[in-house]
Design an enzyme around this catalytic site. Structure first.
Site, PDB file in Angstrom:
ATOM      1  N   GLU A 346       0.687  -1.189   0.049  1.00  0.00           N
ATOM      2  CA  GLU A 346       0.132  -0.033   0.025  1.00  0.00           C
ATOM      3  C   GLU A 346       0.864   1.203   0.014  1.00  0.00           C
ATOM      4  O   GLU A 346       0.390   2.182   0.732  1.00  0.00           O
ATOM      5  CB  GLU A 346      -1.060  -0.122   1.171  1.00  0.00           C
ATOM      6  CG  GLU A 346      -1.964  -1.062   1.181  1.00  0.00           C
ATOM      7  CD  GLU A 346      -2.828  -1.388   2.576  1.00  0.00           C
ATOM      8  OE1 GLU A 346      -4.237  -1.226   2.068  1.00  0.00           O
ATOM      9  OE2 GLU A 346      -2.313  -1.209   3.470  1.00  0.00           O
TER      10      GLU A 346
HETATM   11  C1  ACM Z   1      -2.093  -5.371   3.929  1.00  0.00           C
HETATM   12  O1  ACM Z   1      -3.047  -6.030   4.446  1.00  0.00           O
HETATM   13  N1  ACM Z   1      -1.948  -4.097   3.653  1.00  0.00           N
HETATM   14  C2  ACM Z   1      -0.786  -5.994   3.975  1.00  0.00           C
END
Ligand code: ACM
Length: 536
Positions: A346
């Protein structure tokens, strides 16, 4: 958005009205004397091979735990023997001395690292033989002996898990189990960043993970909401970056001694700690602690919400790599295990070009300090290091870059969010957790095959499975347990048991039998309606 975060007290107990509070610890109404001992194949994870035989062994008041170890392994055998004695003494009321005196009776724990007959057991496998005269556990490594002890616990009545004296009898079915794991990586992740969990809470979870032969404890030590490990060369990371959490509570961090104690305790339960510093995104706590880490030189405020994707280390700045080098060096020095997780998920505020440049620079630092890179599977969109491990957290296994990396040698740990994420709600009524990957009931969590899950990835690239538990909504041990149980044992079984044993209808009966054990241990599990829990 997140339900239930930030208000309840962060004690280890929940109010009795909470659905995640443990049941009362009254003894089962069932008469254990009348019940046949548990059949050898009725355990979780399902053993690789079971040969039942007539008869049974009963632990008697004068039984001994006889430990032996060839080739210098006697101390390890004694350590596992002492652990078994600690489990059995309170509930049986027997003294169960641990002795190196040999004999053909009692509970015998034998470590034989070099014996030809047990070579196929590997480091983690074990053989458990039960006759009327003795229980004999044989393994090549202490991990195998320890995993065999977990199997033995499940073959005894559930009341063996109580901490006060129970009636018995303590019978174990006759026969032989020969058991080895399908996968080397059977992990669980605890997010100690969104809410901080203290050393005792982590130890409690370690003990629960060990019941199901989990062998990796991945600690998510840093995120936007909190930095949880003391780093001497950058002290404000912990003192400032660790000073809050989701909802604005006091947060916390592990001193180096705290972390060493977690590592030591995990090792005593045969778990390797895998520390994660999530980079280059998920870094607000670090950016808030040191202004110079920000591209504009201005430290943002600490963050106590639950959004993701808004923070990034400053990829073009050299000081970023001084920071990364110092953090990885100090963390690697504290960590005896071979892995260091660098996150990489992310990174929505980092350009792709910067992300690739950052990973190209940081992965060699991990190698320089003697560790193997683990990263979330977005790392496969950059240039994964030759021996890197990618942790898959997508849902349907369709990501081509993951399969391509696997074909090129990247090893995979599978944590599909709609299967293995323990923080997903079970259903719309679940008072904790999130639902961005859907609702994940017990069957959904168990009913998939790690070997074939990632489309076009070679089965040989799969190193194992891991069950992450993100803590945006979780603050107490009972809340951890409510989300982890019963799903965690299902993921553990996918990691341990041969694919040939995979069968929901069989598994659900075996996991149902764990319920009375969790009651006896005070584990606050979710009473999934999909599982035929025994009524007592
Ligand atoms: C995640 O759940 N951002 C690894």
């Amino acid at each position: 958005m997140v339900a239930g975060a930030g208000t309840a007290a962060s004690s280890a107990s929940a109010s009795p009205a909470s659905p995640w509070s443990a049941r009362s610890s009254s003894a089962s109404a069932q008469d254990p004397a009348a019940a046949a001992p548990t059949a050898l194949d009725r355990v979780v994870p399902a053993p690789a091979s079971v040969r039942p035989a007539a008869g049974s062994y009963a632990i008697r008041p004068d039984a001994r735990i006889r430990v032996s170890g060839s080739d210098g392994s006697a101390r390890s055998a004694r350590r596992v023997g002492d652990y078994l004695a600690q489990v059995l003494r309170p509930s049986t009321g027997f003294s169960l001395p641990v002795t190196t005196r040999s004999g053909d009776d009692g509970i015998r724990l034998r470590l034989t690292p070099k014996a030809a007959g047990v070579r196929t057991l590997g480091e983690e496998g074990y053989r458990l033989q039960v006759t009327g005269r003795a229980i004999t556990l044989t393994a090549r490594g202490s991990a195998g002996l320890f995993h065999g002890v977990q199997t033995l616990r499940q073959l005894l009545p559930a009341s063996v898990e109580r901490t006060t004296r129970q009636a018995g009898p303590w019978r174990v079915s006759g026969g032989t189990i020969t058991d080895v794991p399908r996968y080397a990586w059977r992990g669980a992740m605890l997010d100690v960043s969104r809410h901080f969990f203290g050393v005792d809470q982590v130890k409690r979870y370690i003990d629960q993970l060990a019941l199901y032969k989990i062998n990796k404890l991945h600690l998510h030590l840093s995120d936007d909401q909190g930095w949880r490990i003391a780093i001497d060369s950058w002290p404000k990371l912990a003192s400032h970056g660790g000073s809050t959490q989701v909802g604005g509570g006091p947060g916390g961090y592990y001193t180096k001694d705290d972390y060493r104690e977690i590592v030591r305790y995990a090792a005593s339960r045969e778990l390797t700690v895998v520390p994660e510093i999530d980079m280059p995104g998920h870094t607000n706590a670090a950016l808030a602690s040191y202004a110079e880490l920000n591209c504009d030189g201005v430290a943002p405020p600490l963050y106590t919400g639950t959004e993701v994707g808004f923070s990034s280390l400053c990829v073009p700045k050299e000081v970023t790599y001084d920071f990364v080098d110092d953090v990885i060096r100090e963390l690697a020095a504290l960590t005896p295990g071979p892995y260091l997780h660098i996150g990489g998920d992310e990174a929505h505020s980092t350009s792709h070009e910067d992300y690739v440049a950052f990973m190209d620079r940081v992965q060699p630092v991990v190698a320089k300090y003697g560790k193997t890179v683990v990263g979330w599977h977005q790392l496969t969109g950059a240039h994964p290091a030759k021996d890197a491990i990618a942790q898959y957290w997508g849902t349907d296994g369709s990501e081509k870059e993951v399969a391509d990396a696997a074909k090129a040698g990247t090893r995979l740990v599978l944590s599909p969010a709609n299967r293995a994420y323990l923080d997903m709600k079970y259903n719309a009524d679940t008072p904790l957790g999130q639902n961005w990957a859907g609702y994940v009931e017990a069957k959904q969590s168990y009913d998939w095959d790690p070997g074939t899950y990632i489309k076009d990835a070679p089965e040989s690239s799969v190193l194992g499975v891991e069950a992450p538990l993100w803590s945006e909504t979780l603050q107490t041990s009972p809340q951890i347990e409510y989300m982890a149980f019963p799903r965690l044992p299902g993921i553990a079984e996918l990691g341990w048991s041969p694919a040939s044993t995979h069968n929901w209808d069989d598994y659900k009966v075996r996991v149902a039998a764990q319920g009375p054990r969790w009651d006896a241990m005070g584990i606050a599990y979710y009473h999934s309606p999909q599982i035929p829990w025994p009524t007592s």
